[in-house]
Motif scaffolding. Structure first.
Motif, PDB file in Angstrom:
ATOM      1  N   ALA A  23      37.895  -5.918  17.445  1.00 30.13           N
ATOM      2  CA  ALA A  23      37.137  -5.356  16.657  1.00 30.13           C
ATOM      3  C   ALA A  23      37.064  -6.711  15.657  1.00 30.13           C
ATOM      4  O   ALA A  23      36.710  -6.113  14.299  1.00 30.13           O
ATOM      5  CB  ALA A  23      37.955  -3.632  16.107  1.00 30.13           C
ATOM      6  N   LEU A  24      37.257  -7.530  15.723  1.00 30.50           N
ATOM      7  CA  LEU A  24      37.057  -8.840  15.055  1.00 30.50           C
ATOM      8  C   LEU A  24      35.953  -9.135  14.790  1.00 30.50           C
ATOM      9  O   LEU A  24      35.231  -9.583  15.790  1.00 30.50           O
ATOM     10  CB  LEU A  24      37.542 -10.384  14.944  1.00 30.50           C
ATOM     11  N   ASP A  25      34.628  -9.860  13.809  1.00 33.85           N
ATOM     12  CA  ASP A  25      34.200  -9.519  13.634  1.00 33.85           C
ATOM     13  C   ASP A  25      33.539 -11.227  14.368  1.00 33.85           C
ATOM     14  O   ASP A  25      33.999 -11.758  14.864  1.00 33.85           O
ATOM     15  CB  ASP A  25      33.200 -10.084  11.807  1.00 33.85           C
ATOM     16  N   PRO A  26      32.460 -11.418  15.381  1.00 30.87           N
ATOM     17  CA  PRO A  26      32.261 -11.779  16.111  1.00 30.87           C
ATOM     18  C   PRO A  26      31.447 -13.216  14.850  1.00 30.87           C
ATOM     19  O   PRO A  26      31.887 -14.854  15.920  1.00 30.87           O
ATOM     20  CB  PRO A  26      30.677 -11.611  16.790  1.00 30.87           C
ATOM     21  N   GLY A  27      31.371 -13.463  13.991  1.00 27.88           N
ATOM     22  CA  GLY A  27      30.417 -14.260  13.577  1.00 27.88           C
ATOM     23  C   GLY A  27      31.981 -14.799  12.337  1.00 27.88           C
ATOM     24  O   GLY A  27      32.463 -16.387  12.890  1.00 27.88           O
ATOM     25  N   ASP A  28      33.052 -14.111  12.420  1.00 28.56           N
ATOM     26  CA  ASP A  28      34.711 -14.201  11.986  1.00 28.56           C
ATOM     27  C   ASP A  28      34.686 -15.238  13.742  1.00 28.56           C
ATOM     28  O   ASP A  28      36.100 -16.514  13.274  1.00 28.56           O
ATOM     29  CB  ASP A  28      35.859 -13.364  12.151  1.00 28.56           C
ATOM     30  N   VAL A  34      35.349 -22.612  15.998  1.00 29.90           N
ATOM     31  CA  VAL A  34      35.370 -23.503  16.032  1.00 29.90           C
ATOM     32  C   VAL A  34      36.373 -24.686  14.409  1.00 29.90           C
ATOM     33  O   VAL A  34      37.043 -25.815  14.864  1.00 29.90           O
ATOM     34  CB  VAL A  34      34.006 -24.012  14.060  1.00 29.90           C
ATOM     35  N   HIS A  35      36.835 -23.815  14.192  1.00 31.11           N
ATOM     36  CA  HIS A  35      38.643 -24.413  12.978  1.00 31.11           C
ATOM     37  C   HIS A  35      39.060 -24.983  14.442  1.00 31.11           C
ATOM     38  O   HIS A  35      40.146 -25.905  14.468  1.00 31.11           O
ATOM     39  CB  HIS A  35      38.712 -23.878  11.764  1.00 31.11           C
ATOM     40  N   LEU A  36      39.641 -24.013  15.159  1.00 29.75           N
ATOM     41  CA  LEU A  36      40.656 -24.199  15.769  1.00 29.75           C
ATOM     42  C   LEU A  36      40.701 -25.836  16.820  1.00 29.75           C
ATOM     43  O   LEU A  36      41.948 -26.344  16.538  1.00 29.75           O
ATOM     44  CB  LEU A  36      41.081 -22.881  16.713  1.00 29.75           C
ATOM     45  N   ALA A  37      39.591 -25.563  17.225  1.00 29.38           N
ATOM     46  CA  ALA A  37      39.072 -26.841  17.466  1.00 29.38           C
ATOM     47  C   ALA A  37      39.100 -28.090  17.085  1.00 29.38           C
ATOM     48  O   ALA A  37      39.698 -29.016  17.242  1.00 29.38           O
ATOM     49  CB  ALA A  37      37.409 -27.192  17.825  1.00 29.38           C
ATOM     50  N   ARG A  38      39.031 -28.255  15.587  1.00 31.24           N
ATOM     51  CA  ARG A  38      39.429 -28.985  14.639  1.00 31.24           C
ATOM     52  C   ARG A  38      40.279 -28.939  14.587  1.00 31.24           C
ATOM     53  O   ARG A  38      41.545 -30.660  14.300  1.00 31.24           O
ATOM     54  CB  ARG A  38      38.217 -28.956  13.260  1.00 31.24           C
ATOM     55  N   PRO A  69      36.892 -11.299  24.213  1.00 30.24           N
ATOM     56  CA  PRO A  69      36.518 -11.959  22.712  1.00 30.24           C
ATOM     57  C   PRO A  69      38.107 -13.160  22.046  1.00 30.24           C
ATOM     58  O   PRO A  69      39.011 -13.110  21.622  1.00 30.24           O
ATOM     59  CB  PRO A  69      36.891 -10.864  22.420  1.00 30.24           C
ATOM     60  N   GLU A  70      38.679 -13.503  23.683  1.00 22.89           N
ATOM     61  CA  GLU A  70      39.511 -14.496  23.456  1.00 22.89           C
ATOM     62  C   GLU A  70      39.012 -15.759  22.810  1.00 22.89           C
ATOM     63  O   GLU A  70      37.689 -16.233  22.080  1.00 22.89           O
ATOM     64  CB  GLU A  70      40.285 -15.235  24.228  1.00 22.89           C
ATOM     65  N   PRO A  71      39.785 -16.643  21.523  1.00 26.57           N
ATOM     66  CA  PRO A  71      38.726 -17.614  20.563  1.00 26.57           C
ATOM     67  C   PRO A  71      38.431 -18.672  21.183  1.00 26.57           C
ATOM     68  O   PRO A  71      39.296 -18.806  22.958  1.00 26.57           O
ATOM     69  CB  PRO A  71      40.575 -18.177  20.255  1.00 26.57           C
ATOM     70  N   ASP A  72      37.053 -18.585  21.432  1.00 29.42           N
ATOM     71  CA  ASP A  72      36.117 -19.653  22.096  1.00 29.42           C
ATOM     72  C   ASP A  72      36.819 -20.774  22.257  1.00 29.42           C
ATOM     73  O   ASP A  72      37.291 -21.852  21.460  1.00 29.42           O
ATOM     74  CB  ASP A  72      34.729 -20.198  21.848  1.00 29.42           C
ATOM     75  N   TRP A 171      51.922 -25.291  22.808  1.00 26.24           N
ATOM     76  CA  TRP A 171      51.563 -24.267  21.776  1.00 26.24           C
ATOM     77  C   TRP A 171      50.882 -23.448  22.257  1.00 26.24           C
ATOM     78  O   TRP A 171      49.688 -23.463  22.974  1.00 26.24           O
ATOM     79  CB  TRP A 171      51.036 -25.432  20.885  1.00 26.24           C
ATOM     80  N   GLY A 172      50.956 -21.732  21.319  1.00 26.16           N
ATOM     81  CA  GLY A 172      49.820 -20.426  21.470  1.00 26.16           C
ATOM     82  C   GLY A 172      48.620 -21.230  20.892  1.00 26.16           C
ATOM     83  O   GLY A 172      49.020 -21.388  19.882  1.00 26.16           O
ATOM     84  N   VAL A 173      47.732 -20.732  20.976  1.00 28.13           N
ATOM     85  CA  VAL A 173      46.112 -20.455  20.370  1.00 28.13           C
ATOM     86  C   VAL A 173      46.029 -19.274  20.511  1.00 28.13           C
ATOM     87  O   VAL A 173      45.261 -18.171  20.736  1.00 28.13           O
ATOM     88  CB  VAL A 173      45.045 -20.807  20.863  1.00 28.13           C
ATOM     89  N   VAL A 174      45.557 -18.947  18.263  1.00 29.47           N
ATOM     90  CA  VAL A 174      45.441 -17.441  18.535  1.00 29.47           C
ATOM     91  C   VAL A 174      44.582 -17.279  17.246  1.00 29.47           C
ATOM     92  O   VAL A 174      44.209 -18.136  16.295  1.00 29.47           O
ATOM     93  CB  VAL A 174      46.762 -16.305  18.070  1.00 29.47           C
ATOM     94  N   TYR A 175      44.040 -16.117  17.190  1.00 27.41           N
ATOM     95  CA  TYR A 175      43.157 -16.232  15.696  1.00 27.41           C
ATOM     96  C   TYR A 175      44.761 -15.402  14.556  1.00 27.41           C
ATOM     97  O   TYR A 175      46.031 -15.353  14.851  1.00 27.41           O
ATOM     98  CB  TYR A 175      42.964 -14.237  15.584  1.00 27.41           C
TER      99      TYR A 175
END
Ligand SMILES: Nc1nc2c(c(=O)[nH]1)N(C=O)[C@@H](CNc1ccc(C(=O)N[C@@H](CCC(=O)O)C(=O)O)cc1)CN2
Ligand SMILES: Nc1ncnc2c1ncn2[C@@H]1O[C@H](COP(=O)(O)OP(=O)(O)OP(=O)(O)O)[C@@H](O)[C@H]1O
Length: 213
Positions: A23-28, A34-38, A69-72, A171-175
């Motif tokens: 349900a998270l907004d696709p743009g968000d 992108v921020h996660l990658a940084r 919808p996992e973090p890309d 380390w986990g990777v999540v929204y």
């Protein structure tokens, strides 16, 4: 195909987290990815410890190929590689085991026969055959402040992490909405705790460095 129990407290939490994620907004989702990658690129170096201190050898990070919808993880993989870090990706093997394939940007991908994920096509190594792994990035639907994790339910990562030396940071990777309060995740004896959580807001260490599992 992976058989996943559906009637436990953890299964219910998994289902709630899946729905919330979808349900998270696709743009968000894109912005956070992108921020996660940084964030990962900015902190990989300090987590990698001495993994790169092998003359002429690149440090290695285990990552994974995210599916919607996992973090890309596409920007994350590219970012690590741009830093001179080798990235290996999991392949689901019989017995809920994972093997690992070196990622290159043009590598062929195919759908796993065991789980609804894409996998790289190439020579596979058992984790024990890899050298220089300095960081393990773990997919999750949610992680709490003690490092307890809920995953997709196959138990692949619990089995894998049980065999990995605790000195290698995991380390986990999540929204950001998937960092959960302590006590929310039902903990089972086989559950492997994580050392930290990457979100778009930055790294969150949840266990002191070097703590035994
Ligand atoms: N991108 C990614 N790759 C990964 C994982 C992951 O969580 N994410 N895994 C982490 O271990 C392993 C694959 N594990 C998985 C196991 C089961 C399901 C799965 O069955 N998902 C269904 C739910 C089915 C159901 O509701 O019963 C789904 O998403 O629809 C997905 C991944 C290895 N590769
Ligand atoms: N080390 C282990 N040995 C044997 N069985 C295990 C082990 N770890 C997990 N399992 C089994 O795997 C199944 C799924 O475990 P769990 O619900 O913790 O998965 P998960 O961590 O959400 O999934 P994943 O790691 O694939 O993302 C459970 O039935 C559990 O008993």
């Amino acid at each position: 195909m992976t058989v996943i129990p559906r009637d436990t407290a953890k299964a219910r939490l998994r289902s709630t987290l899946r729905s919330a994620r979808a349900a998270l907004d696709p743009g968000d989702r894109r912005t956070q990815s992108v921020h996660l990658a940084r964030v990962v690129a900015d902190h990989a170096d300090q987590l990698l410890h001495g993994a790169g201190d092998r003359p002429g050898r690149r440090p290695v990070v285990t990552a994974y190929l995210a599916g919607d919808p996992e973090p890309d993880t596409a920007p994350l993989l590219a970012g690590l590689r741009a830093l001179g870090i080798d990235v290996v990706l999991p392949v689901c093997e019989p017995g809920y085991r994972l093997s690992w394939v070196l990622w290159t940007p043009d590598i062929a991908l195919e759908r796993s026969v065991r789980a609804p994920v894409l996998e790289p096509v190439g020579p596979r190594s058992a984790f024990g055959e890899l050298t220089g792994v300095g960081l393990i990035l773990v997919p999750a639907l949610g992680v709490d402040g003690s490092g307890h994790r809920v995953g997709q339910g196959g138990g692949y990562y619990d089995r894998f992490l049980a065999d990995v030396p605790s000195a290698v940071p995991r380390w986990g990777v999540v929204y950001r909405s998937e960092v959960l309060a302590d006590g929310v995740i039902p903990v089972e004896p086989h559950d492997q705790r994580l050392d930290g959580i990457f979100t778009a807001d930055g790294p969150l260490r949840v266990r002191p460095a070097g703590t035994a599992v």
